[in-house]
Design a protein around this motif. Structure first.
Motif, PDB file in Angstrom:
ATOM      1  N   GLY A 162       0.806  -1.216   0.000  1.00  0.00           N
ATOM      2  CA  GLY A 162       0.000   0.000   0.000  1.00  0.00           C
ATOM      3  C   GLY A 162       0.833   1.256   0.000  1.00  0.00           C
ATOM      4  N   VAL A 163       0.144   2.386  -0.140  1.00  0.00           N
ATOM      5  CA  VAL A 163       0.798   3.695  -0.117  1.00  0.00           C
ATOM      6  C   VAL A 163       1.029   4.103   1.334  1.00  0.00           C
ATOM      7  CG1 VAL A 163       0.570   6.143  -0.705  1.00  0.00           C
ATOM      8  CG2 VAL A 163      -0.228   4.388  -2.312  1.00  0.00           C
ATOM      9  N   LEU A 164       2.261   4.473   1.660  1.00  0.00           N
ATOM     10  CA  LEU A 164       2.647   4.864   3.016  1.00  0.00           C
ATOM     11  C   LEU A 164       2.919   6.361   3.022  1.00  0.00           C
ATOM     12  CD1 LEU A 164       3.501   3.975   5.917  1.00  0.00           C
ATOM     13  CD2 LEU A 164       5.823   3.747   5.014  1.00  0.00           C
ATOM     14  N   ARG A 165       2.018   7.133   3.614  1.00  0.00           N
ATOM     15  CA  ARG A 165       2.134   8.587   3.605  1.00  0.00           C
ATOM     16  C   ARG A 165       2.923   9.049   4.824  1.00  0.00           C
ATOM     17  NH1 ARG A 165      -3.045  11.782   2.937  1.00  0.00           N
ATOM     18  NH2 ARG A 165      -1.619  13.297   2.003  1.00  0.00           N
ATOM     19  N   VAL A 178       5.251  -1.809  -0.935  1.00  0.00           N
ATOM     20  CA  VAL A 178       4.976  -0.567  -0.209  1.00  0.00           C
ATOM     21  C   VAL A 178       5.460   0.607  -1.044  1.00  0.00           C
ATOM     22  CG1 VAL A 178       5.433   0.795   1.866  1.00  0.00           C
ATOM     23  CG2 VAL A 178       5.127  -1.685   2.041  1.00  0.00           C
ATOM     24  N   THR A 179       4.617   1.622  -1.201  1.00  0.00           N
ATOM     25  CA  THR A 179       4.979   2.822  -1.960  1.00  0.00           C
ATOM     26  C   THR A 179       4.985   4.031  -1.033  1.00  0.00           C
ATOM     27  OG1 THR A 179       3.927   1.923  -3.947  1.00  0.00           O
ATOM     28  CG2 THR A 179       4.376   4.298  -3.914  1.00  0.00           C
ATOM     29  N   PRO A 180       6.158   4.503  -0.595  1.00  0.00           N
ATOM     30  CA  PRO A 180       6.202   5.696   0.260  1.00  0.00           C
ATOM     31  C   PRO A 180       5.773   6.939  -0.521  1.00  0.00           C
ATOM     32  CG  PRO A 180       8.242   4.428   0.427  1.00  0.00           C
ATOM     33  CD  PRO A 180       7.485   3.898  -0.759  1.00  0.00           C
ATOM     34  N   GLU A 181       4.944   7.750   0.106  1.00  0.00           N
ATOM     35  CA  GLU A 181       4.564   9.052  -0.434  1.00  0.00           C
ATOM     36  C   GLU A 181       4.944  10.089   0.616  1.00  0.00           C
ATOM     37  OE1 GLU A 181       0.562  11.632  -1.365  1.00  0.00           O
ATOM     38  OE2 GLU A 181       0.543   9.510  -1.921  1.00  0.00           O
ATOM     39  N   TRP A 182       5.981  10.870   0.310  1.00  0.00           N
ATOM     40  CA  TRP A 182       6.534  11.793   1.297  1.00  0.00           C
ATOM     41  C   TRP A 182       5.955  13.184   1.142  1.00  0.00           C
ATOM     42  CZ3 TRP A 182      12.441  10.991   2.370  1.00  0.00           C
ATOM     43  CH2 TRP A 182      12.649   9.669   2.804  1.00  0.00           C
ATOM     44  N   GLN A 183       5.696  13.823   2.278  1.00  0.00           N
ATOM     45  CA  GLN A 183       5.321  15.232   2.315  1.00  0.00           C
ATOM     46  C   GLN A 183       6.376  15.963   3.133  1.00  0.00           C
ATOM     47  OE1 GLN A 183       1.305  15.899   3.608  1.00  0.00           O
ATOM     48  NE2 GLN A 183       0.451  14.336   2.282  1.00  0.00           N
ATOM     49  N   PHE A 184       7.081  16.888   2.511  1.00  0.00           N
ATOM     50  CA  PHE A 184       8.127  17.634   3.199  1.00  0.00           C
ATOM     51  C   PHE A 184       7.542  18.951   3.698  1.00  0.00           C
ATOM     52  CE2 PHE A 184      10.708  15.019   0.241  1.00  0.00           C
ATOM     53  CZ  PHE A 184      11.462  14.350   1.185  1.00  0.00           C
ATOM     54  N   GLU A 185       7.464  19.125   5.007  1.00  0.00           N
ATOM     55  CA  GLU A 185       6.905  20.339   5.579  1.00  0.00           C
ATOM     56  C   GLU A 185       7.371  20.487   7.017  1.00  0.00           C
ATOM     57  OE1 GLU A 185       2.799  19.758   4.871  1.00  0.00           O
ATOM     58  OE2 GLU A 185       2.897  17.648   5.411  1.00  0.00           O
ATOM     59  N   VAL A 220       2.629   8.248   9.115  1.00  0.00           N
ATOM     60  CA  VAL A 220       3.739   8.481  10.036  1.00  0.00           C
ATOM     61  C   VAL A 220       4.235   9.907   9.858  1.00  0.00           C
ATOM     62  CG1 VAL A 220       6.031   7.732  10.802  1.00  0.00           C
ATOM     63  CG2 VAL A 220       4.473   6.075   9.793  1.00  0.00           C
ATOM     64  N   ALA A 221       4.537  10.579  10.960  1.00  0.00           N
ATOM     65  CA  ALA A 221       5.203  11.879  10.913  1.00  0.00           C
ATOM     66  C   ALA A 221       6.510  11.778  11.678  1.00  0.00           C
ATOM     67  CB  ALA A 221       4.326  12.975  11.505  1.00  0.00           C
ATOM     68  N   ILE A 222       7.515  12.522  11.235  1.00  0.00           N
ATOM     69  CA  ILE A 222       8.811  12.557  11.909  1.00  0.00           C
ATOM     70  C   ILE A 222       9.099  14.008  12.266  1.00  0.00           C
ATOM     71  CG2 ILE A 222      11.277  12.076  11.730  1.00  0.00           C
ATOM     72  CD1 ILE A 222      10.617  10.035   9.551  1.00  0.00           C
ATOM     73  N   GLY A 223       9.409  14.256  13.531  1.00  0.00           N
ATOM     74  CA  GLY A 223       9.685  15.623  13.945  1.00  0.00           C
ATOM     75  C   GLY A 223       9.943  15.708  15.424  1.00  0.00           C
ATOM     76  N   GLY A 224      10.068  16.924  15.906  1.00  0.00           N
ATOM     77  CA  GLY A 224      10.304  17.172  17.324  1.00  0.00           C
ATOM     78  C   GLY A 224       9.311  18.173  17.868  1.00  0.00           C
ATOM     79  N   GLY A 225       9.079  18.106  19.167  1.00  0.00           N
ATOM     80  CA  GLY A 225       8.204  19.060  19.817  1.00  0.00           C
ATOM     81  C   GLY A 225       6.760  18.970  19.402  1.00  0.00           C
TER      82      GLY A 225
END
Length: 309
Positions: free
Chosen positions: A92-95, A121-128, A141-146
């Motif tokens: 599936g698409v992994l956002r 698995v097809t990663p679909e990345w959003q850079f923000e 999934v989101a990756i970040g801090g705070g």
């Protein structure tokens, strides 16, 4: 599936006490949630909620029905999540949402091996550079801090988010280096304005002995993105507190010089955020496990720590 939508809308509305909050958690509109619940009530032939302008209240029938179905609903959702496979493999698409510079430097190099291991698995990345609403925006999934943990969102730590004081060798030429964090205020400062709060960020610095020092840079340049802070420092525009994910490579190459070594600011961990550990689709679960394992095996977290440097 209409019955399942009605059950989920009912349970989330009962938990939240409102259609609006249930809609936010489910990624639907309040009108859609209300319609799903009304259809469920019509099908059952009972009223599940007493509705008012302020709050939803379960009827006696609604209380009994919630007690009966809530555990079963989680089991059904877990089963559906586990079926997101193709020929027994995650699919599936992994956002995924993450900050651009961090993603390009530390996550993208790990993707060739991930794609080879999980070809369906097809990663679909959003850079923000912002906190996303995982459920409402359909992000896996989101990756970040705070990031504030909303109900139903959990986190797994990847690395520390340490900031160090840096400047370019060209800017420092002919200047006396500071011997303590307090002396950084004498230099031109590159500072960051927080997007959510609109305030210029100030952070205390600490050292290995546990001492803390207040640092307030004299603003010469103000930006609202951590990578922009680093670029300004590279251009010789002044002193900046730069997060180690942005500064580490430039420090190794000598393009930036760390000031007051041993002192750093702690902005908390950089983490993976996702909707639920218990109900993860296979595509999401394998990505999380893979990334955590790679960060550990490659020593990325250790390289991004300023505590022992």
């Amino acid at each position: 599936m209409e019955t399942l939508s009605g059950l989920e809308s009912f349970v989330r509305s009962a938990e939240a006490g409102s259609f609006s909050e249930a809609a936010r958690r489910l990624g639907l509109t309040p009108a859609a949630v209300s319609k799903n619940v009304a259809a469920l009530e019509s099908s059952l032939g009972v009223r599940l909620f007493q509705r008012s302008t302020r709050r939803l209240t379960l009827t006696e029938s609604g209380e009994r029905f919630l007690h009966t179905v809530s555990g079963g609903l989680e089991t059904i959702r877990a089963a559906i999540a586990g079926m997101a496979t193709r020929d027994g493999e995650p699919a599936g698409v992994l956002r995924i949402s993450m900050q651009l510079a961090f993603g390009l430097e530390y996550v993208l190099p790990l993707m060739p091996a991930f794609l080879a291991r999980y070809p369906a698995v097809t990663p679909e990345w959003q850079f923000e550079n912002r906190q996303v609403d995982l459920i409402a925006e359909g992000i896996d999934v989101a990756i970040g801090g705070g990031i504030d943990l909303a109900p139903g969102v959990v986190a797994r730590e990847l690395a520390p988010a340490h900031l160090v004081a840096v400047a370019s060798p060209a800017y420092l030429e002919g200047r006396t280096l500071p011997s303590s964090p307090g002396e950084l205020a004498a230099f031109d400062g590159i500072v960051m304005r927080s997007v959510p709060s609109g305030r210029v960020r100030t952070r205390p610095m600490r050292n290995a002995a546990g001492a803390e020092a207040h640092v307030e840079l004299r603003a010469r340049m103000i930006v609202n993105d951590p990578e922009a802070v680093c670029r300004c420092a590279l251009l010789g525009m002044g002193v900046a507190l730069v997060a180690m994910p942005h500064a580490a490579a430039h420090l190794r190459e000598g393009a930036l010089t760390r000031l007051v070594p041993g002192w750093y600011a702690d902005a908390g961990p950089i983490s993976l955020y996702f909707a639920s550990q218990k109900l993860l689709p296979a595509k999401t679960r394998v990505f999380i496990d893979y990334l955590i394992a790679q960060f550990r095996e490659r020593g990325i977290a250790r390289r991004l720590s300023a505590a022992d440097a």
